[in-house]
Design an enzyme around this catalytic site. Sequence first.
Site, mmCIF file in Angstrom:
data_model
loop_
_atom_site.group_PDB
_atom_site.id
_atom_site.type_symbol
_atom_site.label_atom_id
_atom_site.label_comp_id
_atom_site.label_asym_id
_atom_site.label_seq_id
_atom_site.Cartn_x
_atom_site.Cartn_y
_atom_site.Cartn_z
ATOM 1 C CG ASP A 92 20.582 70.235 32.013
ATOM 2 O OD1 ASP A 92 20.030 71.318 32.291
ATOM 3 O OD2 ASP A 92 20.868 69.907 30.849
ATOM 4 C CG ASP A 265 20.157 62.595 30.013
ATOM 5 O OD1 ASP A 265 20.224 63.432 29.094
ATOM 6 O OD2 ASP A 265 21.096 62.421 30.831
ATOM 7 C CB CYS A 303 7.928 47.066 19.022
ATOM 8 S SG CYS A 303 7.597 48.686 19.750
ATOM 9 C CB CYS A 305 5.278 51.398 20.240
ATOM 10 S SG CYS A 305 5.756 51.410 18.487
ATOM 11 C CB CYS A 308 5.190 48.381 16.235
ATOM 12 S SG CYS A 308 6.904 48.892 15.979
ATOM 13 C CG HIS A 334 9.742 52.086 17.050
ATOM 14 N ND1 HIS A 334 9.275 50.844 17.418
ATOM 15 C CD2 HIS A 334 11.080 51.932 16.806
ATOM 16 C CE1 HIS A 334 10.268 49.972 17.391
ATOM 17 N NE2 HIS A 334 11.368 50.606 17.015
#
Length: 373
Positions: A92, A265, A303, A305, A308, A334
Amino acid sequence: MFSFTLENKDTKTKARAGLIKTSHGEIHTPIFMPVGTVGSVKAISPHDLYEIGAEIILGNTYHLHLRPGEEVVEKFGGLHKFISWKRNILTDSGGFQVFSLSEMNKITEDGVHFRSHLDGRKLFISPEDSIRIQTKLGSDIMMAFDECVPYPSEESYVKKSIDLTYRWAKRSKDARTNPEQALFGIIQGGVYKHLRKQSAEQIISLDFDGYAIGGLSVGETNDLMYEIADYTTDFMPEDKPRYLMGVGTPEDLLNCISHGVDMFDCVMPTRNARNGLLFTNNGRLHIKRTDWIYSDEPIDKDCNCYTCKNFSRGYLRHLYKAQELLALRLNSIHNLTFYISLVKDARNAIKGGYFAEFKQEKLKKMKIGGDNV
């Protein structure tokens, strides 16, 4: 090297699927960018980010300027090498942090005089300074320097602000020295539609590589944010990426994708993870609740991930209550996986022609679950 290809448009909404290419690889839009404020996504390693599927992360020019300093990063060969990240980085302009974190002294035509939030040092940043810093950081996408007005603000003030942002955008573009680094312009205008239109026309006339909607999610209602975002994208070119800065919740992402936004974002997934609030396909889950003491369920059975697949709610609650650092990492993995999977699924729905139905179903499930999963 920077290009954007519009691949698909949804027929029932303004949702788009596209492909950005840079020297550090491809970015499939819609995309969510994890925030790496000072050169790291909090509690997460680059390896974790690769596993999660992050294609681009965000760095903060203001924070990296204060520490370690852009000269240090440049000495290491740029931000990619400094943080050992081989994919894309967006930086940014530093404008939002200057206005939101610092005790500001004075906005002038030249730039902004302000004090460091770390030690109170008097500092100054101009559009040229912002681009110089970002050039030394070596990001793939730089942002033009702009003024982010607070909400609410008087119309007369916002009018003066968009004109200043336009002049600063011109100076930002003139200060660019590395054609390998893309440069995005930022559209401002507060919640005033005619000023959003005027700002869009001003910034787009400068022909940037992409365009951002700034100055939203700063205190206005969600419905007003959606209305202004939807209105603003009508004036943004179809053949350039559209980035909504600092947004937001999973619901925000889905709604704003339907309004024609490509890039997002937000610190929300990682900040909430560190505070024990987890996002699931059935609403939000507070991991510290006593309900989970004996639970052998994962956070979200849908999920895939690392967290999980390997850990129970009972164990994650124990880690969080014991203030173990591992809790921050596992929760963050997660939440970031949830966000990145959400935009990936949205992209697939756009390409498959069923985005409107996908969005409606997702929002319904998350609303039913609420904060009581």
